[in-house]
Design an enzyme around this catalytic site. Structure first.
Site, short mmCIF file in Angstrom:
data_model
loop_
_atom_site.label_atom_id
_atom_site.label_comp_id
_atom_site.label_asym_id
_atom_site.label_seq_id
_atom_site.Cartn_x
_atom_site.Cartn_y
_atom_site.Cartn_z
N ASP A 98 3.67 14.94 21.15
CA ASP A 98 3.11 16.26 21.32
C ASP A 98 3.53 17.54 20.67
O ASP A 98 2.78 18.31 20.38
CB ASP A 98 2.86 16.51 22.98
N CYS A 99 4.84 17.29 20.53
CA CYS A 99 5.64 18.65 19.90
C CYS A 99 4.95 18.59 18.25
O CYS A 99 4.80 19.62 17.74
CB CYS A 99 6.86 18.56 19.81
#
Length: 759
Positions: free
Chosen positions: A486-487
């Protein structure tokens, strides 16, 4: 006074190295002559206010560095405050004023390298093991000055519960694990058995003894107490390092573990295999007398292996797991620890474990994957060679983990620099005020570009059980090195959004080849069920979770899929597909379709989605609705969106906001905060989720009510109030993201102002 330094090394320290000139690095230093009398008084006052209100608001407002930055930048709020009365409607002008005030304030908090510093802490078992490690290795006085000790003790005192104990995290009830760790920490730092502020030690020891003594500490506690010499290794279940030399096809091979689980038990198995015990000092002997109900010499260590206080037990061990531990304890370990097996197997296993430790240390610049692992790996390096360079390199990175706030000094998870900045950039870009904040956007854009990982782990990384990382973004900074899905998705999305704006406003765009690398990472992490893992591809059988060795956490043995990661990837890849329609289009289209199906399948009966990294169903539902919308789903053609909207509307409070208890995470059902208490961050999440669903076209009244609460919550400075912690991990432990109180209300107001019709 304490001062936050940004992007700096440790002078000429030969044991500190970096991949990008320390962009994102955050370290604190104490200046005995720093600050005017007024500035020092403001710090004292901030500490007093926190302490007086510590049982009501348990998360710090992260004021020390904020006061420093605002002072250095000579910040002055020039935009008049706005309030919306009960009888009034939110107007475009009102929303714009509140948004601009908040952005003006938040922009002043940006660091020189483009990121936003912030506390990322809250678990109360992070810091004590670092103190234990430095005590054992003889480096406590070298690393921690008297000012460090004062602030560490302040943090411990600030978060002691009224009953004398400490919770697993700042919001939680007292536990044996954290009460014992913090008690021993106070004693090591010089407090007497009945010393400490407000008799902190005496009250803590009373709590421990009244709950059965430290024989009831969970397994991680048994390990650390055995290392200290306050417990006996024979009272712990085996952690044989021989697992590292098993064939990779073996069902319980470490390669199949979740990365964090693997990285915790790697150094633990080394220390267990060595049966390492620190120096038995007079303090250790005294602790043996203070923490047990019976004499230390009379304890039947074999019988205490499975004991765990009910306050600590979140994941009760199934019978099959106890049978596994008993078999290893009774049959395997006695042979592995003796000749000839200790020479044929154990020594080989210990050498291989250290090879993996050194590999992970080098590839993270000695930050390691997280704070729990950092301390264990550092200690293992010292045990191997007390005077070696490996240990010295670890010492040079301790300051990366320490954080100061008005509640004292704590240890961070490992920093949320990229994560917070990615959210912040999306919030600021959504404001459509780019021309007013071009310098802020340019710096943030540069930080995100500089933070992208440029290479895979070194050497034959597959043999070291590592996944590709080239093109990824980490949770913190580039030096950390560990890819997170997700980063990576948020980093990619930000770069794409910036590429749509004029370079003279936001700076040059990222090289498309670098974006292709990040797409490759995201595509590699989708599971067969369409869901997205966080760090590495899933593939291990689910039944391995039966062997979860911790009593305090859930779902820690293998990698899992997460709704939030899946949504983030959908959003990034959908935008990438629009801007780069010729790159791996077929794969991306199939990815989005499967990912959307996964989100639909993960919806709960009440219409919500469980949040794995934020509290809880409010957080998960915001992400899911955003992901489904990015996949092209609408309220009219998607039942999951309709049910998600129904859930959010039903949870809205009479005051227009949302407020969800952290207990939702552990109970796995929606639990509202008691009374008409709304959390401004959770209100922002819900508001954005509803906007993604198209609520403005159906009935905007719930949106207006939520926006009114956010606007009226804004402080005179343009800041927002700190309320309950809103982050979580492993189902049972909250995490305080101090920047959330600014980022998400601003993001929600920006979306509201842009996408809801206002008078």
């Amino acid at each position: 006074m304490w001062r936050l330094k940004i992007g700096e090394g440790n002078g000429d320290d030969p044991y500190l190295f970096t991949t990008n000139n320390f962009a994102g690095r955050q370290t604190w230093e104490f200046d005995p002559d720093g600050g005017s009398p007024e500035e020092r008084h403001s710090v004292v006052e901030a500490r007093r206010i926190f302490y007086d209100n510590r049982f009501h608001v348990k998360a710090s407002s992260d004021l020390l560095w904020r006061m420093q930055f605002l002072r250095e930048k000579k910040f002055e709020q020039r935009i008049a405050p706005v309030k919306v009365e009960d009888s009034e409607k939110v107007t475009f002008e009102t929303a714009t004023s509140a948004l601009r005030r908040g952005i003006h304030f938040f922009s002043a908090l940006q660091a020189s390298d483009g990121h936003w510093p912030a506390e990322n802490a809250g678990p109360l078992f992070f810091l004590p093991p670092l103190v234990f490690c430095l005590y054992i290795t003889g480096h406590l006085d070298e690393v921690f000055t008297s000012e460090h000790r004062k602030e560490i003790l302040r943090y411990i005192y600030c978060h002691q519960k009224e009953d004398g104990g400490w919770g697993l995290h700042i919001e939680g009830h007292s536990t044996m694990f954290c009460t014992t760790l913090n008690y021993i920490c106070m004693r090591i730092l010089g407090e007497s058995p009945d010393g400490g502020h407000d008799n902190a030690c005496g009250r803590a020891r009373e709590w421990i003894l009244s709950h059965g003594g430290v024989t009831y500490i969970p397994s991680w506690g048994k390990t650390w107490l055995s290392i200290l010499g306050v417990f006996d290794w024979s009272g712990s279940n085996p952690m044989p390092p021989e697992f590292w030399i098993l064939p990779s096809f073996f069902p319980v091979h470490p390669a199949k573990m979740w990365s964090y689980c693997r990285m915790v038990y790697l150094p633990m198995s080394y220390l267990y295999g060595k049966r390492f015990v620190g120096p038995i000092t007079s303090l250790i002997l005294q602790l043996r007398k203070e923490l047990y109900l019976q004499p230390y010499e009379e304890i039947n260590w074999m019988k205490v292996r499975h004991l765990c206080a009910k306050e600590d037990t979140y994941y009760p061990r199934p019978l099959v797991q106890e049978l596994v531990w008993d078999s290893l304890y009774i049959f395997a370990e006695p042979f592995l620890a003796r000749w000839p097996f200790n020479k044929l197997l154990r020594e080989k296993a210990l050498q291989l474990a250290m090879k993996h430790i050194h590999y992970e240390d080098e590839n993270s610049r000695y930050i390691t994957i997280g704070c729990v692992e950092k301390v264990l790996c550092m200690l293992a390096c010292w045990v191997e060679d007390p005077n070696g360079d490996y240990f010295k390199k670890h010492l040079s990175r301790i300051s990366d983990y320490l954080w100061m706030a008005e509640d004292g000094m704590k240890m961070q998870s490992f920093g949320s620099q990229l994560w917070d900045t990615g959210f912040a950039m999306q919030a600021l870009l959504a404001s459509n005020l780019s021309s007013e904040i071009s310098d802020v956007l340019r710096r943030g854009h540069e930080f995100i570009k500089n933070s992208q990982v440029g290479e895979n782990p070194s050497g034959d990384y597959k043999s070291m059980y590592r996944h590709i990382s080239k093109g990824a973004w980490t949770f913190s900074d580039r030096d950390h090195g560990w890819q997170v899905s997700d980063c990576t998705a948020h980093g990619l999305k930000c770069c794409l959004l910036f590429s749509m704006l004029a370079p003279d406003i936001v700076g040059p765009k990222q090289d498309p080849e670098r974006l292709h690398d990040s797409v490759n990472i995201l595509l590699s992490l989708q599971s067969k069920n369409g869901g997205m893992t966080a760090w590495e591809p899933a593939g291990a059988p689910k039944w391995l979770e039966l062997l979860n060795p911790t009593e305090m956490f859930s779902d820690i043995v293998i990698e899992h899929e997460y709704s939030e990661c899946t949504s983030s990837a959908i959003q990034a890849l959908s935008l990438f597909k629009q801007l780069y329609p010729d790159h791996r289009t077929t794969e991306i289209t199939a990815f989005i379709k499967k990912a959307a199906e996964y989100l639909e399948n993960m919806q709960t009966r009440d219409g919500s989605w469980y949040g794995n990294w934020g509290i809880c169903f409010t957080y998960g539902t915001w992400f899911a609705l955003a992901g489904l919308a990015a996949a092209g789903k609408t309220f009219n053609d998607c039942e999951a969106i309709r049910k998600g909207v129904q859930f959010l509307l039903a949870a809205q409070k009479d005051n227009g906001g949302w407020g969800e208890s952290y207990l939702s995470c552990s109970k796995k059902i929606y639990i509202a905060q008691v009374g008409e208490i709304s959390n401004v961050v959770q209100t922002a999440w819900a508001l954005m989720g509803l906007i993604h669903s198209g609520q403005a076209e159906r009935d905007p009244i719930p949106l207006h009510r939520a926006a009114k609460l956010i606007i009226n919550s804004q402080l005179e400075s343009g800041d927002f109030p700190q309320q309950q912690a809103t982050g979580v991990f492993l189902k049972n432990c909250t995490l305080h993201y101090a920047a959330y109180r600014n980022i998400h209300p601003l993001w929600a107001l920006a979306e509201y102002r842009a996408r809801v019709s206002l008078p």
